[in-house]
Design a protein around this motif. Structure first.
Motif, PDB file in Angstrom:
ATOM      1  N   ASP A  24     -16.976  34.645  13.370  1.00 18.60           N
ATOM      2  CA  ASP A  24     -16.847  34.413  14.810  1.00 18.60           C
ATOM      3  C   ASP A  24     -17.930  35.143  15.592  1.00 18.60           C
ATOM      4  N   PHE A  25     -18.267  36.350  15.161  1.00 18.12           N
ATOM      5  CA  PHE A  25     -19.303  37.144  15.829  1.00 18.12           C
ATOM      6  C   PHE A  25     -20.668  36.461  15.742  1.00 18.12           C
ATOM      7  N   LEU A  26     -21.001  35.896  14.579  1.00 20.44           N
ATOM      8  CA  LEU A  26     -22.309  35.285  14.367  1.00 20.44           C
ATOM      9  C   LEU A  26     -22.386  33.833  14.844  1.00 20.44           C
ATOM     10  N   ALA A  27     -21.240  33.174  14.993  1.00 21.64           N
ATOM     11  CA  ALA A  27     -21.205  31.735  15.296  1.00 21.64           C
ATOM     12  C   ALA A  27     -22.058  31.309  16.485  1.00 21.64           C
ATOM     13  N   PRO A  28     -22.094  32.051  17.600  1.00 25.21           N
ATOM     14  CA  PRO A  28     -22.913  31.598  18.729  1.00 25.21           C
ATOM     15  C   PRO A  28     -24.418  31.614  18.460  1.00 25.21           C
ATOM     16  N   PRO A  31     -26.514  28.089  13.044  1.00 24.73           N
ATOM     17  CA  PRO A  31     -26.175  26.665  12.914  1.00 24.73           C
ATOM     18  C   PRO A  31     -24.717  26.528  12.460  1.00 24.73           C
ATOM     19  N   LEU A  32     -24.137  25.354  12.701  1.00 23.69           N
ATOM     20  CA  LEU A  32     -22.801  25.109  12.161  1.00 23.69           C
ATOM     21  C   LEU A  32     -22.891  25.132  10.641  1.00 23.69           C
ATOM     22  N   ARG A  33     -21.916  25.736   9.997  1.00 20.10           N
ATOM     23  CA  ARG A  33     -21.931  25.874   8.535  1.00 20.10           C
ATOM     24  C   ARG A  33     -20.656  25.290   7.939  1.00 20.10           C
ATOM     25  N   GLU A  34     -20.804  24.681   6.781  1.00 23.87           N
ATOM     26  CA  GLU A  34     -19.647  24.224   6.005  1.00 23.87           C
ATOM     27  C   GLU A  34     -18.947  25.453   5.434  1.00 23.87           C
ATOM     28  N   GLY A 158     -23.970  23.993  17.048  1.00 22.25           N
ATOM     29  CA  GLY A 158     -23.706  22.577  17.232  1.00 22.25           C
ATOM     30  C   GLY A 158     -24.464  21.883  18.344  1.00 22.25           C
ATOM     31  N   ARG A 159     -25.385  22.574  18.999  1.00 24.95           N
ATOM     32  CA  ARG A 159     -26.155  21.918  20.060  1.00 24.95           C
ATOM     33  C   ARG A 159     -27.578  22.464  20.100  1.00 24.95           C
ATOM     34  N   TRP A 160     -28.484  21.643  20.600  1.00 25.37           N
ATOM     35  CA  TRP A 160     -29.877  22.056  20.744  1.00 25.37           C
ATOM     36  C   TRP A 160     -29.968  23.053  21.874  1.00 25.37           C
ATOM     37  N   GLN A 161     -30.587  24.209  21.575  1.00 29.49           N
ATOM     38  CA  GLN A 161     -30.637  25.281  22.562  1.00 29.49           C
ATOM     39  C   GLN A 161     -32.070  25.771  22.780  1.00 29.49           C
ATOM     40  N   ASP A 162     -32.307  26.221  24.007  1.00 32.01           N
ATOM     41  CA  ASP A 162     -33.601  26.794  24.370  1.00 32.01           C
ATOM     42  C   ASP A 162     -33.760  28.167  23.720  1.00 32.01           C
ATOM     43  N   CYS A 163     -34.982  28.474  23.350  1.00 30.26           N
ATOM     44  CA  CYS A 163     -35.287  29.780  22.763  1.00 30.26           C
ATOM     45  C   CYS A 163     -36.502  30.397  23.440  1.00 30.26           C
ATOM     46  N   GLU A 164     -36.423  31.698  23.618  1.00 33.34           N
ATOM     47  CA  GLU A 164     -37.616  32.454  23.977  1.00 33.34           C
ATOM     48  C   GLU A 164     -38.406  32.660  22.686  1.00 33.34           C
TER      49      GLU A 164
END
Length: 173
Positions: A24-28, A31-34, A158-164
């Motif tokens: 849960d801590f790393l999830a944000p 990537p989504l993982r099986e 689960g979604r495309w996100q902006d990165c610095e």
């Protein structure tokens, strides 16, 4: 003293346990993982692939060790490119209970030192989600500078996100 070492297949079970405990801590930030990815067998496959990249000279996969020598995370140089580019990207994570004590900062320092001193690279790049303040601080403490924003750069949570996009250049170059 925090350090790192080359990953070993024997680390798979400990990494699987850490990943399950910190899911849960790393999830944000991942990537989504099986579910299989969080098992010892799943981590053995990840470690095997990372060690193959190491043998091919395109990666340097390490585990992060706390002051007691316990594995508390990972730090990896990915996508090592030679020739005129002489660069790579760095990725890292540490368990939640290892956070806030400089563990990630020390691990990144160690890996960037290896990139410049042992591998002779010129540049290390790091991508960080725009809302990942902790990781940004780790990079800043290690001298990385932000040089851009990459829209919808990584598919995380689960979604495309902006990165610095940050970089650290070999200070001797």
């Amino acid at each position: 003293m925090v350090t790192t070492r080359l990953i070993d297949v024997g680390d798979a079970e400990r990494l699987a346990l850490l990943l399950r405990e910190n899911r849960d801590f790393l999830a944000p930030y991942e990537p989504l993982r099986e579910d299989a990815w969080f098992t010892a067998e799943g981590q053995r496959a990840v470690v095997d692939a990372d060690l193959r990249a190491h043998e091919q000279g395109t990666g340097l996969p390490h585990v992060v060790l706390d002051g007691t020598g316990a594995v508390v995370g990972r730090a990896t140089l990915n996508g090592i490119v030679r020739g005129a580019f002489q660069s790579c990207s760095i990725g890292y994570w540490v368990a939640q209970d290892a956070g806030g004590r400089g563990v990630a900062t020390a691990a990144v320092a160690r890996l960037t030192g290896l990139a410049f001193d042992d591998l002779g690279l010129h540049r290390v790049q790091a991508e960080v989600l725009v809302d990942n303040v902790r990781s940004r601080r780790v990079l800043e403490r290690n001298g990385f500078t932000r040089y851009g924003l990459a829209p919808r750069y990584l598919r995380i949570a689960g979604r495309w996100q902006d990165c610095e996009v940050h970089q650290l250049l070999d200070p001797r170059a």
